[in-house]
Design a protein around this motif. Structure first.
Motif, short mmCIF file in Angstrom:
data_model
loop_
_atom_site.label_atom_id
_atom_site.label_comp_id
_atom_site.label_asym_id
_atom_site.label_seq_id
_atom_site.Cartn_x
_atom_site.Cartn_y
_atom_site.Cartn_z
N LEU A 1 5.73 -8.62 59.74
CA LEU A 1 4.77 -7.89 60.56
C LEU A 1 5.45 -6.61 61.01
O LEU A 1 6.49 -6.66 61.67
N GLN A 2 4.89 -5.46 60.65
CA GLN A 2 5.54 -4.19 60.99
C GLN A 2 4.62 -3.31 61.83
O GLN A 2 3.43 -3.17 61.53
N VAL A 3 5.21 -2.72 62.88
CA VAL A 3 4.49 -1.78 63.74
C VAL A 3 4.81 -0.37 63.26
O VAL A 3 5.97 0.05 63.28
N ILE B 1 4.92 -17.76 60.39
CA ILE B 1 5.33 -16.80 59.36
C ILE B 1 4.72 -17.13 58.02
O ILE B 1 4.35 -16.27 57.25
N GLU B 2 4.61 -18.43 57.73
CA GLU B 2 3.90 -18.85 56.53
C GLU B 2 2.65 -19.57 56.97
O GLU B 2 2.71 -20.52 57.75
N ARG B 3 1.52 -19.11 56.50
CA ARG B 3 0.23 -19.65 56.94
C ARG B 3 0.22 -21.17 56.84
O ARG B 3 0.55 -21.75 55.80
N PHE C 1 -0.93 -19.07 65.54
CA PHE C 1 -1.74 -18.08 64.84
C PHE C 1 -0.99 -17.61 63.60
O PHE C 1 0.23 -17.44 63.66
N PRO C 2 -1.70 -17.39 62.48
CA PRO C 2 -1.02 -16.89 61.29
C PRO C 2 -0.57 -15.44 61.47
O PRO C 2 -1.04 -14.73 62.38
N LEU C 3 0.31 -15.01 60.60
CA LEU C 3 0.92 -13.69 60.70
C LEU C 3 -0.11 -12.56 60.70
O LEU C 3 0.06 -11.56 61.39
N ASP C 4 -1.18 -12.74 59.94
CA ASP C 4 -2.16 -11.65 59.83
C ASP C 4 -3.24 -11.70 60.92
O ASP C 4 -4.24 -10.98 60.84
N THR D 1 0.74 -3.74 60.32
CA THR D 1 0.41 -4.26 59.00
C THR D 1 1.35 -5.40 58.64
O THR D 1 2.44 -5.51 59.19
N VAL D 2 0.88 -6.26 57.74
CA VAL D 2 1.76 -7.28 57.16
C VAL D 2 2.27 -6.73 55.85
O VAL D 2 1.49 -6.49 54.91
N ASP D 3 3.56 -6.50 55.76
CA ASP D 3 4.17 -5.88 54.59
C ASP D 3 5.12 -6.86 53.91
O ASP D 3 5.40 -7.95 54.42
N VAL D 4 5.63 -6.45 52.78
CA VAL D 4 6.67 -7.19 52.09
C VAL D 4 7.92 -6.32 52.11
O VAL D 4 7.89 -5.16 51.71
N ILE D 5 9.02 -6.89 52.59
CA ILE D 5 10.25 -6.12 52.74
C ILE D 5 11.40 -6.84 52.06
O ILE D 5 11.35 -8.06 51.84
N PRO D 6 12.47 -6.11 51.72
CA PRO D 6 13.65 -6.77 51.13
C PRO D 6 14.38 -7.62 52.17
O PRO D 6 14.29 -7.38 53.37
#
Length: 338
Positions: free
Chosen positions: A12-14, A331-333, A307-310, A24-29
């Motif tokens: 989860l990124q601000v 973190i994982e639904r 609550f789920p991440l999104d 947004t919910v992003d994918v990061i390394p």
């Protein structure tokens, strides 16, 4: 236990702060892990008012954008630095961090991680560290509590207040709670609270004196502030210690030095996160003690709302609508436990 070998994780990124932050919910390394650090794959991360303020740009900590919110989480260790000895890959742990917990991986100093009992669900463990360490620091480090003393706690339905009431009882104290909701505290905290007093600034002094046989409280742990704090000084026993933890009811009244002088009362402040960096060994030792109390059933942490991440916006609304309830982000639904 098998651990993750993923190189990309959700987060989860601000991207912008404000009353309606851009999230947004992003994918990061995967982040890197130093020799004295531990990488944890959170299953659940707590959502606190501090996180909400940080996302709005109103908190004292203002990370560089974009940032990942979340100050505590619980999950599995997926990597340890070569100098880390007290946890290993696959361990179930809680982790504490200034921010960054609402992601599929977070790296924290080894002193900010502690193994949790097998009986403790990840969602519950994710809400444990900050509240219970704050209560522990108030009672042990600042008030130097002794068995047999009378401990008065405000805000007992909130996270820190509830933790302080439970801990004080586990440490051998008699516990008096001051609350606006007397019946709810009696019902929910009957195992650790001996007396409950209405949080009325006009009557609280006499009521505390009444339930303590005129003695007053040896230790006061106040998370409320406002008008109540000045009255609680008058309800404190001779050589009592008052620990100021927060101002949930707003800026407190100025304390009158004469009230402190005539009863040799000590007043201490507590910023518990300072111990994370100034004395991290105290943090780690406290977490070990606290989780041992959980393991034997001496502490009972309420089940949080999940609550789920999104759905972080919904989670924020739920937190603001019911401030006495714990809220976690999964973190994982669908994964709140194992």
């Amino acid at each position: 236990m098998k651990t993750s070998n993923k190189t990309l994780v959700p987060a989860l990124q601000v991207h912008g702060c404000g009353e309606a932050p851009q999230i947004t919910v992003d994918v990061i390394p995967l982040p890197s892990c130093g020799s004295l650090e531990v990488m944890v794959a959170p299953r659940a991360a707590a959502l606190h008012f501090a996180d909400v303020l940080m996302m709005r740009g109103e908190y004292q900590v203002r990370p560089t954008l974009p940032f990942i919110p979340g100050m505590e989480a619980a999950g599995l260790v997926i990597k340890v630095g070569d100098k880390v000895t007290h946890v290993r890959e696959g361990d179930r742990v809680l982790a504490m961090t200034p921010y960054g917990a609402m992601a599929g991986a977070v790296v924290v100093p080894e002193t900010h991680v502690a193994k949790i009992p097998d009986s403790m669900a990840f969602s519950v463990a994710a809400t444990f560290g900050i509240a219970y360490f704050t209560a522990y620091a108030a009672l042990r480090f600042r008030a130097h509590i002794r068995a047999g003393e009378i401990v008065l706690v405000t805000g007992a339905r909130g996270g820190v207040g509830r933790a302080a009431a439970q801990l004080a009882k586990a440490m051998g104290a008699r516990v008096v709670a001051v609350s606006r909701d007397v019946e709810s505290v009696r019902r929910e905290l009957c195992e650790c609270v001996d007396d409950v007093v209405e949080a009325d600034s006009e009557t609280v002094v006499e009521e505390v004196r009444r339930v303590t046989g005129g003695r007053g409280a040896d230790v006061v742990v106040d998370v409320v502030g406002g008008r109540l704090l000045g009255r609680l000084v008058r309800a404190t026993a001779w050589e009592g210690r008052l620990v100021i933890v927060g101002f949930a009811a707003g800026t407190p009244e100025a304390l009158k030095p004469g009230h402190l002088l005539v009863k040799n009362i000590s007043v201490a402040g507590l910023q518990s996160t300072d111990y994370w960096t100034r004395h991290p060994a105290s943090l780690q030792a406290a977490l070990v003690d606290l989780l041992a109390l959980v393991d034997i059933g001496a502490l009972s942490v309420p089940e949080p709302r999940e609550f789920p991440l999104d759905e972080v916006d919904t989670a924020v609304h739920a937190l603001e609508e019911a401030s006495d309830r714990n809220v976690v982000i999964l973190i994982e639904r669908g994964q709140g436990g194992e």
